[in-house]
Each structure stands twice: as structure tokens, then as C-alpha cells.
Design a protein around this motif. Structure first.
Motif, PDB file in Angstrom:
ATOM      1  N   GLU A   1     -14.100  -5.231   4.202  1.00 18.68           N
ATOM      2  CA  GLU A   1     -14.945  -4.599   3.174  1.00 18.68           C
ATOM      3  C   GLU A   1     -14.912  -5.362   1.847  1.00 18.68           C
ATOM      4  OE1 GLU A   1     -17.035  -1.953   3.128  1.00 18.68           O
ATOM      5  OE2 GLU A   1     -16.823  -1.991   5.302  1.00 18.68           O
TER       6      GLU A   1
ATOM      7  N   THR B   1       1.722  -2.692   8.915  1.00 24.83           N
ATOM      8  CA  THR B   1       1.560  -1.355   9.472  1.00 24.83           C
ATOM      9  C   THR B   1       2.692  -0.416   9.009  1.00 24.83           C
ATOM     10  OG1 THR B   1       2.493  -2.436  11.434  1.00 24.83           O
ATOM     11  CG2 THR B   1       0.173  -1.885  11.500  1.00 24.83           C
TER      12      THR B   1
ATOM     13  N   LEU C   1      -0.394   2.607   8.581  1.00 29.38           N
ATOM     14  CA  LEU C   1      -1.826   2.314   8.603  1.00 29.38           C
ATOM     15  C   LEU C   1      -2.092   1.623   9.926  1.00 29.38           C
ATOM     16  CD1 LEU C   1      -3.162   0.699   5.301  1.00 29.38           C
ATOM     17  CD2 LEU C   1      -3.838   2.855   6.339  1.00 29.38           C
TER      18      LEU C   1
ATOM     19  N   VAL D   1      -3.325   3.359  -0.738  1.00 32.24           N
ATOM     20  CA  VAL D   1      -4.210   2.585   0.144  1.00 32.24           C
ATOM     21  C   VAL D   1      -5.459   2.133  -0.616  1.00 32.24           C
ATOM     22  CG1 VAL D   1      -5.636   2.695   2.236  1.00 32.24           C
ATOM     23  CG2 VAL D   1      -3.365   3.740   2.221  1.00 32.24           C
ATOM     24  N   ASN D   2      -6.079   3.056  -1.345  1.00 26.92           N
ATOM     25  CA  ASN D   2      -7.350   2.707  -1.991  1.00 26.92           C
ATOM     26  C   ASN D   2      -7.160   1.654  -3.078  1.00 26.92           C
ATOM     27  OD1 ASN D   2      -8.403   4.564  -0.319  1.00 26.92           O
ATOM     28  ND2 ASN D   2      -8.928   6.082  -1.877  1.00 26.92           N
TER      29      ASN D   2
ATOM     30  N   THR E   1       1.604   8.920   3.365  1.00 28.76           N
ATOM     31  CA  THR E   1       0.976   8.162   4.440  1.00 28.76           C
ATOM     32  C   THR E   1       1.994   7.096   4.789  1.00 28.76           C
ATOM     33  OG1 THR E   1      -1.136   8.388   3.379  1.00 28.76           O
ATOM     34  CG2 THR E   1      -0.981   6.671   5.039  1.00 28.76           C
TER      35      THR E   1
ATOM     36  N   GLU F   1      -6.399  -1.474  12.735  1.00 27.13           N
ATOM     37  CA  GLU F   1      -7.872  -1.500  12.581  1.00 27.13           C
ATOM     38  C   GLU F   1      -8.253  -1.137  11.142  1.00 27.13           C
ATOM     39  OE1 GLU F   1      -6.683   1.171  14.928  1.00 27.13           O
ATOM     40  OE2 GLU F   1      -6.011  -0.684  15.898  1.00 27.13           O
ATOM     41  N   ASN F   2      -7.531  -0.171  10.559  1.00 26.47           N
ATOM     42  CA  ASN F   2      -7.833   0.219   9.161  1.00 26.47           C
ATOM     43  C   ASN F   2      -7.530  -0.928   8.208  1.00 26.47           C
ATOM     44  OD1 ASN F   2      -7.701   2.563  10.680  1.00 26.47           O
ATOM     45  ND2 ASN F   2      -7.247   3.822   8.882  1.00 26.47           N
TER      46      ASN F   2
ATOM     47  N   SER G   1     -10.250  -3.470   8.513  1.00 24.60           N
ATOM     48  CA  SER G   1     -11.550  -3.101   7.924  1.00 24.60           C
ATOM     49  C   SER G   1     -11.463  -2.999   6.399  1.00 24.60           C
ATOM     50  CB  SER G   1     -12.145  -1.848   8.568  1.00 24.60           C
ATOM     51  OG  SER G   1     -11.363  -0.749   8.245  1.00 24.60           O
ATOM     52  N   MET G   2     -10.300  -2.600   5.870  1.00 18.61           N
ATOM     53  CA  MET G   2     -10.137  -2.622   4.399  1.00 18.61           C
ATOM     54  C   MET G   2     -10.377  -4.032   3.870  1.00 18.61           C
ATOM     55  SD  MET G   2      -6.547  -0.586   3.923  1.00 18.61           S
ATOM     56  CE  MET G   2      -6.180  -1.035   2.229  1.00 18.61           C
TER      57      MET G   2
ATOM     58  N   TRP H   1       0.788  -1.231   0.000  1.00 18.84           N
ATOM     59  CA  TRP H   1       0.000   0.000   0.000  1.00 18.84           C
ATOM     60  C   TRP H   1       0.831   1.299   0.000  1.00 18.84           C
ATOM     61  CZ3 TRP H   1       0.797   3.104   4.066  1.00 18.84           C
ATOM     62  CH2 TRP H   1       1.182   2.521   5.265  1.00 18.84           C
TER      63      TRP H   1
ATOM     64  N   GLN I   1      -6.659  -1.809  -1.744  1.00 16.14           N
ATOM     65  CA  GLN I   1      -7.878  -2.507  -1.338  1.00 16.14           C
ATOM     66  C   GLN I   1      -8.546  -3.148  -2.557  1.00 16.14           C
ATOM     67  OE1 GLN I   1     -11.255  -0.172  -0.116  1.00 16.14           O
ATOM     68  NE2 GLN I   1     -11.799  -1.684   1.462  1.00 16.14           N
TER      69      GLN I   1
END
Ligand code: V47
Length: 382
Positions: free
Chosen positions: A364, A335, A353, A318-319, A350, A356-357, A360-361, A313, A322
Motif C-alpha cells: 500500500e 510476525t 500480524l 500497526v497504522n 495485538t 499477508e497483512n 499488504s501494508m 509495530w 505503515q
């Protein structure tokens, strides 16, 4: 015009049909199949094939780790054309950490919960072999369990020269001091012409291969990478992936270890090139998102014998990372915390991470997040 366009589309579809059929029958894809996939515009169909392959290989789980990237020096005697990390000795921003400082970074990482450190640096002529051995021993003394993934093949080649040992004996000495695996860097595109053009003085594709093959033979796991979107051709990318597949075939047949993970790395233009861009016409602009996804998916399909494919990432963003989880990737690295190999990431630097992120990525995308150790084993939570 209309007619020829539809004939062309029909041909493309039937080519993809054939590739899909081959995959269903468990046949391997060829160089020509790789080229067909790269020429196709049906990115979502290719993505679906890659996702299916990833699910068959790795199940519904996506890995991440609690890790820390540590760079001990950015001073480097080489001059790779894509690099934004290296500094000359004495240049603004050049640094070298002493062994105690590197061990302290690892100590802090462990306090923060890291189970793995990823350590790489430039090729610094002033650091002797003991520096590297002491660094590994110092971190190993902190804990018998921390996984140390360190030194790309280019650094190993430098250590072979510094230690005056063979590749095998150099690796054995480093393993004895605590080395757990080699990262995948330095492969770039394994092609002689490419190396001559981009990083002539650094190494040669055969040497990268030799170091990884030796590591596999003696039981040291490694990773492999592909730097794409710089000056290489699509043909060179496909050949690179097939060369990695051959190395892994050999390792799985004869070795005590193998490639644990493949990491596609999109070229990110360093700030110095942006500043001097007119002098460096050969450096293209950033690769676009569809080309990233296409490359991630095609890598999964061609490099069919490396189980884990990482969406890194800090470099993919990041996006997009995912989305990559639905295009064949099954690992999000971790991390990370500090990433300075590229001076500008997609996500405006960035650098970490929160776990938790990451979880959740993954959730999802309808996958199960699994924290892994350095050998891709799930970490059981008590
Ligand atoms: O070898 C350098 C690449 C690599 C740039 O093994 C660049 O788990 C893009 O190998 N744009 C080092 N890429 C990073 C690496 C890596 C990263 C994450 C995980 C692992 C692993 C390995 O980065 C270099 C080179 O191929 N690189 N500069 C650049 N401007």
C-alpha cells in the motif's frame, strides 16, 4: 505580531533549506541541525527528506521477517522507572521458563515458519551462566539455520559477572553456543544524567557502548534503540543519535560487524504507573503521532550510517508503522507473535500480524515487501 510570525517562519524555512541542501551534497547533519529539525513544525517536509534518504540507502524494498519474541523470565533485580515487564521474585505474574520450555517455544516458532527468534528476559540472580549457554545450544541443535538474536547489553553485563569472563570471552562463548546477534535494548538514552535518574543500578551508558563495540570488533552484529517520550529532553535524544552514529562510524572502520538496525521505541506507560500515577509525576502521557513520525524521520537523517530503521509495530502501533514507511523506516520487524515487554501496546495487545497483512501494508505504500533473514539478506523463495 503578524510580521514577527512570518519572519520566524521564513527563518525556519531557510534553516530547513540549508539542511536539505546539506543532505543533497552528502554532508552530515550536526547537533544544531538535529535541534532545528526537532523545533520545526514542517513535519511533512522532514518526512520527505527522510523518505528520500531511506530510498537512497535501501532502495524501494521494505523488510520483514518471520520471527518470534521469547521472554525466558520476567524476574528482574533492577527497577527501571519505565518498565512494566519486570516482577519481583514471588510477585503475582512472575515466571521463569526452564531451558526445555524455551527450546520448545523456539521449536514451535520454527514449525510456524519462523527463521529468527528474539530472546530477552529480566536480570534474574538465580539463573547461572550454563542456563543461557544451554538455551542457545538447545535451540541451535534444533537447526543450524535459525537466527538467534538474544540478550540485551544489560543481560550480557550480568553474564560477564556470572561467567567471570571478560566481555569479549563471554560473547565468544555465547557465539560458540549459537548466538547470532544482540538486540538493541537497554540503550534507552545514552546519557549519564538520564541513567542516574531512570535506571541508576542497571548499567551505565559507557558499559552499553563497550559491549556493543566489543561485539562489533569480534564479528557479532547488534542493533541499537532509542527509548523516547519518557523523561528525556530533545537535546538528549539528538545527542543519543549522534553517539550511536559515532559508534557505527568506528564499527564500519575497524569492526568485523556493526549495527544492523536502529529501532526507535516510544514510551508506553505501564499499567502499574497508571495505577499509581500521582506518585509518578515524572512519567508523561503517551507521545503523540506527529512526535513519533518526527522522531522516526529525524533518526533516519541523523543516524545516516545505519542502513535499516525499524518501525516496531507492537510499540508504534500497526497504522503508524505503515505511515512510518514513508517517513524513513524500511523494516517492519515481523510476525512477532508474543510481545510482553510492554504490558499495554498501542493496539490493545495485538500480538501478531499475519504475514499477508505485513505484505499488504508495505504494498500500500508503493514499496516492495521482502522477507529477510537475521543478517538483512533477502530470503530467496524457491
Ligand atoms: O530496553 C521497556 C524498552 C526495550 C518500555 O533489536 C520500553 O530488533 C517503551 O530493545 N515503553 C526492549 N519502551 C525492546 C527492544 C527491542 C524491541 C524490538 C526489536 C528490537 C531489536 C529490540 O524496550 C528496553 C527499553 O528501552 N522499553 N519498557 C516502555 N514502558
Amino acid at each position: 505580531m503578524q510580521q514577527s510570525a512570518s519572519v520566524e517562519n521564513r527563518d525556519k524555512t531557510s534553516d530547513l533549506d540549508q539542511i536539505e541542501q546539506k543532505l543533497e551534497q552528502g554532508q552530515r547533519l550536526t547537533f544544531e541541525d538535529g535541534m532545528t529539525l526537532y523545533q520545526s513544525h514542517d513535519i511533512f517536509r522532514i518526512g520527505k527528506m527522510a523518505e528520500k534518504k531511506a530510498l537512497e540507502t535501501c532502495g524501494n524494498q521494505v523488510f520483514y521477517s518471520l520471527n518470534r519474541h521469547i521472554n525466558y523470565t520476567n524476574i528482574c533485580k533492577f527497577n527501571c522507572k519505565f518498565c512494566g515487564f519486570k516482577r519481583w521474585h514471588g510477585e503475582d505474574g512472575a515466571y521463569t521458563h526452564d531451558v526445555d520450555a524455551v527450546v520448545d517455544f523456539a521449536r514451535q516458532a520454527m514449525k510456524d515458519g519462523a527463521t529468527e527468534v528474539h530472546i530477552v528476559g529480566g536480570i534474574h540472580p538465580g539463573l547461572d551462566f550454563d542456563y543461557y549457554v544451554d538455551m542457545l545450544k538447545g535451540i541451535r541443535d534444533l537447526s543450524p539455520d535459525i537466527h538467534i538474536k538474544a540478550f540485551t547489553a544489560v543481560e550480557i553485563l550480568d553474564l560477564v559477572k556470572k561467567s567471570k569472563l571478560s566481555i569479549e570471552d563471554t560473547l565468544l562463548a555465547l557465539m560458540d553456543a549459537g548466538l547470532g546477534a544482540l538486540p538493541g535494548g537497554g540503550a534507552e538514552i545514552l546519557d549519564d544524567d538520564y541513567f542516574n535518574q531512570v535506571c541508576r543500578s542497571k548499567s551505565k551508558p559507557d558499559i552499553w557502548t563497550d559491549i556493543h563495540t566489543t561485539a562489533h570488533r569480534i564479528g557479532l552484529h547488534t542493533n541499537c534503540t532509542m527509548l523516547y517520550g519518557f523523561v528525556e529532553t530533545v537535546e538528549q535524544r539528538v545527542k543519543h543519535l549522534l553517539r550511536l552514529r559515532d559508534i557505527q562510524d568506528q564499527a564500519l572502520e575497524h569492526g568485523k560487524a556493526n549495527f544492523q538496525c536502529f529501532i526507535p521505541l516510544p514510551y508506553l506507560k505501564p499499567a502499574w504507573i497508571s495505577r499509581e500515577s500521582s506518585e509518578h509525576e515524572e512519567s508523561s502521557d503517551l507521545i503523540d503521532g506527529l512526535e513519533d513520525l518526527r522522531t522516526i524521520a529525524i533518526s533516519r537523517l541523523l543516524l545516516d550510517n545505519v542502513d535499516n530503521h525499524k518501525a516496531f509495530w507492537p510499540m508504534q502501533g500497526v497504522n503508524l508503522s505503515q505511515v512510518a514507511l514513508t517517513f524513513g523506516s524500511n523494516d517492519l520487524d515481523g510476525t512477532v507473535r508474543y510481545y510482553t515487554i510492554v504490558d499495554k501496546t498501542y493496539d490493545n495487545n495485538t500480538n501478531t500480524l499475519p504475514v499477508e497483512n505485513i505484505r499488504s501494508m508495505i504494498v500500500e505504500t508503493n514499496r516492495i515487501p521482502v522477507q529477510r533473514d537475521g543478517y538483512y539478506r533477502p530470503i530467496q523463495k524457491s
